[in-house]
Design a protein around this motif. Structure first.
Motif, PDB file in Angstrom:
ATOM      1  N   ALA A   1      33.496 101.958  27.638  1.00  0.00           N
ATOM      2  CA  ALA A   1      33.027 100.576  27.701  1.00  0.00           C
ATOM      3  C   ALA A   1      31.535 100.489  27.400  1.00  0.00           C
ATOM      4  CB  ALA A   1      33.328  99.983  29.078  1.00  0.00           C
ATOM      5  N   PHE A   2      30.765 101.427  27.918  1.00  0.00           N
ATOM      6  CA  PHE A   2      29.343 101.452  27.584  1.00  0.00           C
ATOM      7  C   PHE A   2      29.136 101.753  26.099  1.00  0.00           C
ATOM      8  CE2 PHE A   2      28.099 101.951  32.153  1.00  0.00           C
ATOM      9  CZ  PHE A   2      27.098 100.989  32.169  1.00  0.00           C
ATOM     10  N   TYR A   3      29.908 102.682  25.563  1.00  0.00           N
ATOM     11  CA  TYR A   3      29.763 103.051  24.150  1.00  0.00           C
ATOM     12  C   TYR A   3      30.037 101.852  23.247  1.00  0.00           C
ATOM     13  CZ  TYR A   3      30.237 105.608  19.768  1.00  0.00           C
ATOM     14  OH  TYR A   3      30.070 106.051  18.483  1.00  0.00           O
ATOM     15  N   ASP A   4      30.966 101.005  23.639  1.00  0.00           N
ATOM     16  CA  ASP A   4      31.318  99.838  22.820  1.00  0.00           C
ATOM     17  C   ASP A   4      30.172  98.835  22.713  1.00  0.00           C
ATOM     18  OD1 ASP A   4      33.838 100.815  22.318  1.00  0.00           O
ATOM     19  OD2 ASP A   4      34.805  99.666  23.917  1.00  0.00           O
ATOM     20  N   ILE A   5      29.214  98.892  23.629  1.00  0.00           N
ATOM     21  CA  ILE A   5      28.099  97.939  23.599  1.00  0.00           C
ATOM     22  C   ILE A   5      27.162  98.223  22.439  1.00  0.00           C
ATOM     23  CG2 ILE A   5      26.071  97.086  24.844  1.00  0.00           C
ATOM     24  CD1 ILE A   5      27.588  97.703  27.450  1.00  0.00           C
ATOM     25  N   ALA A   6      26.722  99.477  22.322  1.00  0.00           N
ATOM     26  CA  ALA A   6      25.737  99.816  21.275  1.00  0.00           C
ATOM     27  C   ALA A   6      25.863 101.255  20.810  1.00  0.00           C
ATOM     28  CB  ALA A   6      24.325  99.553  21.779  1.00  0.00           C
ATOM     29  N   GLN A   7      27.079 101.833  20.983  1.00  0.00           N
ATOM     30  CA  GLN A   7      27.347 103.202  20.539  1.00  0.00           C
ATOM     31  C   GLN A   7      26.444 104.238  21.221  1.00  0.00           C
ATOM     32  OE1 GLN A   7      27.292 100.564  17.835  1.00  0.00           O
ATOM     33  NE2 GLN A   7      29.312 100.510  18.836  1.00  0.00           N
ATOM     34  N   PHE A   8      26.092 103.979  22.474  1.00  0.00           N
ATOM     35  CA  PHE A   8      25.331 104.951  23.265  1.00  0.00           C
ATOM     36  C   PHE A   8      26.343 105.780  24.050  1.00  0.00           C
ATOM     37  CE2 PHE A   8      22.208 106.983  25.649  1.00  0.00           C
ATOM     38  CZ  PHE A   8      20.919 106.539  25.326  1.00  0.00           C
ATOM     39  N   PRO A   9      26.424 107.098  23.790  1.00  0.00           N
ATOM     40  CA  PRO A   9      27.493 107.900  24.398  1.00  0.00           C
ATOM     41  C   PRO A   9      27.190 108.351  25.824  1.00  0.00           C
ATOM     42  CG  PRO A   9      26.132 109.282  22.994  1.00  0.00           C
ATOM     43  CD  PRO A   9      25.582 107.870  22.858  1.00  0.00           C
ATOM     44  N   ASN A  10      28.253 108.699  26.554  1.00  0.00           N
ATOM     45  CA  ASN A  10      28.177 109.421  27.823  1.00  0.00           C
ATOM     46  C   ASN A  10      27.495 108.652  28.956  1.00  0.00           C
ATOM     47  OD1 ASN A  10      28.984 111.908  29.076  1.00  0.00           O
ATOM     48  ND2 ASN A  10      26.832 112.505  29.167  1.00  0.00           N
ATOM     49  N   VAL A  11      27.410 107.329  28.857  1.00  0.00           N
ATOM     50  CA  VAL A  11      26.732 106.536  29.883  1.00  0.00           C
ATOM     51  C   VAL A  11      27.737 106.114  30.958  1.00  0.00           C
ATOM     52  CG1 VAL A  11      25.439 104.423  30.367  1.00  0.00           C
ATOM     53  CG2 VAL A  11      25.024 105.697  28.243  1.00  0.00           C
ATOM     54  N   VAL A  12      27.337 106.281  32.222  1.00  0.00           N
ATOM     55  CA  VAL A  12      28.205 105.887  33.335  1.00  0.00           C
ATOM     56  C   VAL A  12      27.589 104.795  34.205  1.00  0.00           C
ATOM     57  CG1 VAL A  12      29.424 108.089  33.433  1.00  0.00           C
ATOM     58  CG2 VAL A  12      27.321 107.770  34.783  1.00  0.00           C
ATOM     59  N   GLY A  13      26.332 104.427  33.934  1.00  0.00           N
ATOM     60  CA  GLY A  13      25.721 103.381  34.740  1.00  0.00           C
ATOM     61  C   GLY A  13      24.342 102.995  34.247  1.00  0.00           C
TER      62      GLY A  13
ATOM     63  N   ASN B   1      15.834 103.483  21.119  1.00  0.00           N
ATOM     64  CA  ASN B   1      15.357 102.435  22.021  1.00  0.00           C
ATOM     65  C   ASN B   1      16.193 101.166  21.924  1.00  0.00           C
ATOM     66  OD1 ASN B   1      13.351 104.010  23.066  1.00  0.00           O
ATOM     67  ND2 ASN B   1      11.647 102.842  22.211  1.00  0.00           N
ATOM     68  N   HIS B   2      16.582 100.811  20.705  1.00  0.00           N
ATOM     69  CA  HIS B   2      17.406  99.611  20.518  1.00  0.00           C
ATOM     70  C   HIS B   2      18.745  99.753  21.244  1.00  0.00           C
ATOM     71  CE1 HIS B   2      19.192  96.105  18.595  1.00  0.00           C
ATOM     72  NE2 HIS B   2      20.239  96.857  18.306  1.00  0.00           N
ATOM     73  N   ALA B   3      19.391 100.901  21.062  1.00  0.00           N
ATOM     74  CA  ALA B   3      20.681 101.130  21.715  1.00  0.00           C
ATOM     75  C   ALA B   3      20.517 101.211  23.227  1.00  0.00           C
ATOM     76  CB  ALA B   3      21.324 102.404  21.174  1.00  0.00           C
ATOM     77  N   HIS B   4      19.440 101.849  23.674  1.00  0.00           N
ATOM     78  CA  HIS B   4      19.177 101.995  25.106  1.00  0.00           C
ATOM     79  C   HIS B   4      18.990 100.629  25.757  1.00  0.00           C
ATOM     80  CE1 HIS B   4      16.836 102.733  28.761  1.00  0.00           C
ATOM     81  NE2 HIS B   4      17.244 103.987  28.732  1.00  0.00           N
ATOM     82  N   ILE B   5      18.132  99.795  25.171  1.00  0.00           N
ATOM     83  CA  ILE B   5      17.841  98.484  25.750  1.00  0.00           C
ATOM     84  C   ILE B   5      19.084  97.602  25.770  1.00  0.00           C
ATOM     85  CG2 ILE B   5      16.535  96.352  25.412  1.00  0.00           C
ATOM     86  CD1 ILE B   5      14.275  98.150  24.262  1.00  0.00           C
ATOM     87  N   LYS B   6      19.820  97.596  24.686  1.00  0.00           N
ATOM     88  CA  LYS B   6      21.015  96.760  24.605  1.00  0.00           C
ATOM     89  C   LYS B   6      22.068  97.200  25.614  1.00  0.00           C
ATOM     90  CE  LYS B   6      24.291  94.827  21.270  1.00  0.00           C
ATOM     91  NZ  LYS B   6      24.715  94.815  19.845  1.00  0.00           N
ATOM     92  N   THR B   7      22.221  98.507  25.789  1.00  0.00           N
ATOM     93  CA  THR B   7      23.223  99.029  26.719  1.00  0.00           C
ATOM     94  C   THR B   7      22.813  98.789  28.166  1.00  0.00           C
ATOM     95  OG1 THR B   7      23.783 100.755  25.107  1.00  0.00           O
ATOM     96  CG2 THR B   7      24.558 101.070  27.362  1.00  0.00           C
ATOM     97  N   ARG B   8      21.544  99.036  28.481  1.00  0.00           N
ATOM     98  CA  ARG B   8      21.075  98.887  29.862  1.00  0.00           C
ATOM     99  C   ARG B   8      21.005  97.425  30.296  1.00  0.00           C
ATOM    100  NH1 ARG B   8      16.995  98.184  33.369  1.00  0.00           N
ATOM    101  NH2 ARG B   8      15.819  97.093  31.758  1.00  0.00           N
ATOM    102  N   ASN B   9      21.014  96.513  29.352  1.00  0.00           N
ATOM    103  CA  ASN B   9      20.862  95.097  29.661  1.00  0.00           C
ATOM    104  C   ASN B   9      22.004  94.544  30.529  1.00  0.00           C
ATOM    105  OD1 ASN B   9      19.282  92.628  29.195  1.00  0.00           O
ATOM    106  ND2 ASN B   9      21.116  91.911  28.120  1.00  0.00           N
ATOM    107  N   VAL B  10      23.100  95.295  30.675  1.00  0.00           N
ATOM    108  CA  VAL B  10      24.228  94.805  31.474  1.00  0.00           C
ATOM    109  C   VAL B  10      23.849  94.566  32.931  1.00  0.00           C
ATOM    110  CG1 VAL B  10      25.981  95.878  30.010  1.00  0.00           C
ATOM    111  CG2 VAL B  10      25.052  97.150  31.952  1.00  0.00           C
ATOM    112  N   ILE B  11      22.740  95.161  33.386  1.00  0.00           N
ATOM    113  CA  ILE B  11      22.371  94.989  34.793  1.00  0.00           C
ATOM    114  C   ILE B  11      21.641  93.672  35.043  1.00  0.00           C
ATOM    115  CG2 ILE B  11      20.089  96.103  34.715  1.00  0.00           C
ATOM    116  CD1 ILE B  11      20.962  97.485  37.406  1.00  0.00           C
ATOM    117  N   GLU B  12      21.166  93.025  33.997  1.00  0.00           N
ATOM    118  CA  GLU B  12      20.347  91.840  34.197  1.00  0.00           C
ATOM    119  C   GLU B  12      21.144  90.663  34.768  1.00  0.00           C
ATOM    120  OE1 GLU B  12      17.219  92.020  34.012  1.00  0.00           O
ATOM    121  OE2 GLU B  12      17.099  93.995  33.076  1.00  0.00           O
TER     122      GLU B  12
END
Length: 207
Positions: free
Chosen positions: A8-20, A123-134
């Motif tokens: 589900a995280f990968y589907d956001i911005a193709q950032f792999p192996n993210v759990v939170g 950075n683009h993928a990181h910011i887009k993926t981490r934005n789910v917490i906002e």
């Protein structure tokens, strides 16, 4: 479950192996009668600094609410139960944090002053993926704004739990994921009480 979270995280911005995704947010409170100065946050008002972790569906998987507003996000993280778990290798995957967190093999932060295309893409993928917490933080804080005038610090933990339950009612929080496992007195008397809501009693591959 952990595989679905990573997908589900990968589907956001193709950032792999993210759990939170992890972040802190300042919750305004009434000025405490003791040690008032330690609750003054960087924005100049009295607050507690609440740390949260969410999955790709914006569900809280971990929350820590025990530190006054002057305490930095990185200190809260370093002293959390979840940090100790990931340091012991009990979490299979990476967490994403902003530049206020320390860079670790399992806690990824943005590249400061990126200079290459690869760093900018990261950075683009990181910011887009981490934005789910906002969004879940925003919804939770909207409930605190309603109660600010009538809640002191000693009541704030119950309010946090109540807010999470209210968010569950509208589908933002899954109570199968978040649970309160500890409500303990702080070592420092002025802090009174804290809540750490987490999945510590789940198997090691989940957080």
């Amino acid at each position: 479950m952990i595989r679905r979270t990573k997908e589900a995280f990968y589907d956001i911005a193709q950032f792999p192996n993210v759990v939170g995704a992890v972040d802190g947010t300042l919750i305004p409170i009434i000025s405490p009668s003791r040690d008032e100065h330690v609750y003054v946050c960087r924005k100049g008002y009295h607050a507690i600094n609440v740390q949260g972790v969410v999955d790709a569906e914006m569900r809280f998987t971990n929350a820590v609410a025990k530190w006054p507003g002057s305490v930095h996000d990185s200190f809260i993280w370093t002293n959390s139960t979840l940090c100790r778990r990931v340091e012991r290798g009990e979490v299979d995957g990476w967490l994403l944090g902003d530049s206020g967190y320390p860079l670790r093999p399992w806690l990824l932060t943005p590249v400061l002053n990126p200079s290459t295309a690869g760093q900018h893409n990261y950075n683009h993928a990181h910011i887009k993926t981490r934005n789910v917490i906002e969004r879940p933080f925003g919804l939770c804080k909207s409930r605190f704004r309603h109660h600010k005038s009538s809640y002191a610090f000693t009541n704030i933990n119950n309010l946090i739990c109540n807010s999470i339950h209210q968010l569950q009612a509208i589908g933002t929080v899954d109570l199968n994921v978040i649970r309160t496992t500890e409500i303990l007195k702080m070592v420092m008397p002025s802090y009174a009480i804290y809540t750490e809501s987490t999945m510590m009693d789940r198997p090691p591959e989940t957080i």
